[in-house]
Design a protein around this motif. Structure first.
Motif, mmCIF file in Angstrom:
data_model
loop_
_atom_site.group_PDB
_atom_site.id
_atom_site.type_symbol
_atom_site.label_atom_id
_atom_site.label_comp_id
_atom_site.label_asym_id
_atom_site.label_seq_id
_atom_site.Cartn_x
_atom_site.Cartn_y
_atom_site.Cartn_z
ATOM 1 N N ASP A 36 0.502 -1.131 0.128
ATOM 2 C CA ASP A 36 0.213 -0.065 0.264
ATOM 3 C C ASP A 36 0.608 1.237 0.138
ATOM 4 O O ASP A 36 0.801 1.935 -0.641
ATOM 5 N N ILE A 37 1.718 1.169 0.471
ATOM 6 C CA ILE A 37 2.922 2.043 0.410
ATOM 7 C C ILE A 37 4.184 1.423 0.253
ATOM 8 O O ILE A 37 4.506 0.303 0.266
ATOM 9 N N CYS A 38 5.288 2.734 -1.018
ATOM 10 C CA CYS A 38 6.890 2.303 -0.794
ATOM 11 C C CYS A 38 7.523 2.012 -0.108
ATOM 12 O O CYS A 38 6.980 2.951 1.552
ATOM 13 N N ILE A 39 8.840 2.275 -0.725
ATOM 14 C CA ILE A 39 9.827 1.487 0.671
ATOM 15 C C ILE A 39 9.562 3.261 1.406
ATOM 16 O O ILE A 39 10.390 3.439 2.515
ATOM 17 N N SER A 40 10.304 4.022 0.604
ATOM 18 C CA SER A 40 10.854 5.769 0.469
ATOM 19 C C SER A 40 10.043 6.117 1.839
ATOM 20 O O SER A 40 9.955 6.520 2.544
ATOM 21 N N VAL A 41 8.125 5.995 1.388
ATOM 22 C CA VAL A 41 7.189 6.570 2.335
ATOM 23 C C VAL A 41 7.316 5.579 3.804
ATOM 24 O O VAL A 41 6.937 6.489 4.364
ATOM 25 N N TYR A 42 7.416 4.186 3.388
ATOM 26 C CA TYR A 42 7.769 3.486 4.970
ATOM 27 C C TYR A 42 8.981 4.101 5.758
ATOM 28 O O TYR A 42 8.628 4.238 7.095
ATOM 29 N N ARG A 43 10.231 4.735 5.316
ATOM 30 C CA ARG A 43 11.486 4.609 5.689
ATOM 31 C C ARG A 43 10.920 5.726 6.533
ATOM 32 O O ARG A 43 11.628 6.437 7.314
ATOM 33 N N LYS A 44 10.414 6.881 5.582
ATOM 34 C CA LYS A 44 10.309 8.255 6.412
ATOM 35 C C LYS A 44 9.219 8.253 7.685
ATOM 36 O O LYS A 44 9.494 8.794 8.612
ATOM 37 N N LEU A 45 7.964 7.758 7.063
ATOM 38 C CA LEU A 45 7.003 6.987 8.079
ATOM 39 C C LEU A 45 7.700 7.143 9.396
ATOM 40 O O LEU A 45 7.522 7.285 10.828
ATOM 41 N N VAL A 46 8.628 6.091 9.787
ATOM 42 C CA VAL A 46 9.224 4.854 10.819
ATOM 43 C C VAL A 46 9.299 5.879 11.678
ATOM 44 O O VAL A 46 9.548 6.104 12.694
ATOM 45 N N ARG A 47 10.999 7.087 10.832
ATOM 46 C CA ARG A 47 11.750 7.705 12.050
ATOM 47 C C ARG A 47 10.589 8.653 12.122
ATOM 48 O O ARG A 47 11.247 8.975 13.150
ATOM 49 N N GLU A 48 9.988 8.814 12.209
ATOM 50 C CA GLU A 48 8.673 10.458 12.241
ATOM 51 C C GLU A 48 8.204 9.391 13.247
ATOM 52 O O GLU A 48 8.048 9.928 14.336
ATOM 53 N N LEU A 49 7.207 8.217 13.412
ATOM 54 C CA LEU A 49 6.856 7.197 14.420
ATOM 55 C C LEU A 49 7.944 7.104 15.634
ATOM 56 O O LEU A 49 7.394 7.660 16.802
#
Length: 60
Positions: A36-49
């Motif tokens: 549902d999301i790509c790796i770059s979005v995943y990494r960004k969200l994980v860093r923010e969380l």
């Protein structure tokens, strides 16, 4: 996508607000696994969380 948009998507799909950032982290991982999301979005969200205090649970 940012954490606010992730929060809104969570609310839309699950019909309740996440209790904590760890629940959003799990939701993010699921979204990545199901493409549902790509790796770059995943990494960004994980860093923010993680910056907000999200943690991966320790193994038993």
């Amino acid at each position: 996508m940012n954490v606010h948009e992730l929060n809104m998507k969570f609310l839309q799909i699950r019909n309740y607000k996440p209790e904590n950032v760890n629940e959003l982290l799990d939701f993010t991982k699921r979204a990545y696994i199901y493409n549902d999301i790509c790796i770059s979005v995943y990494r960004k969200l994980v860093r923010e969380l993680e910056a907000q205090g999200a943690e991966i649970p320790e193994s038993f």
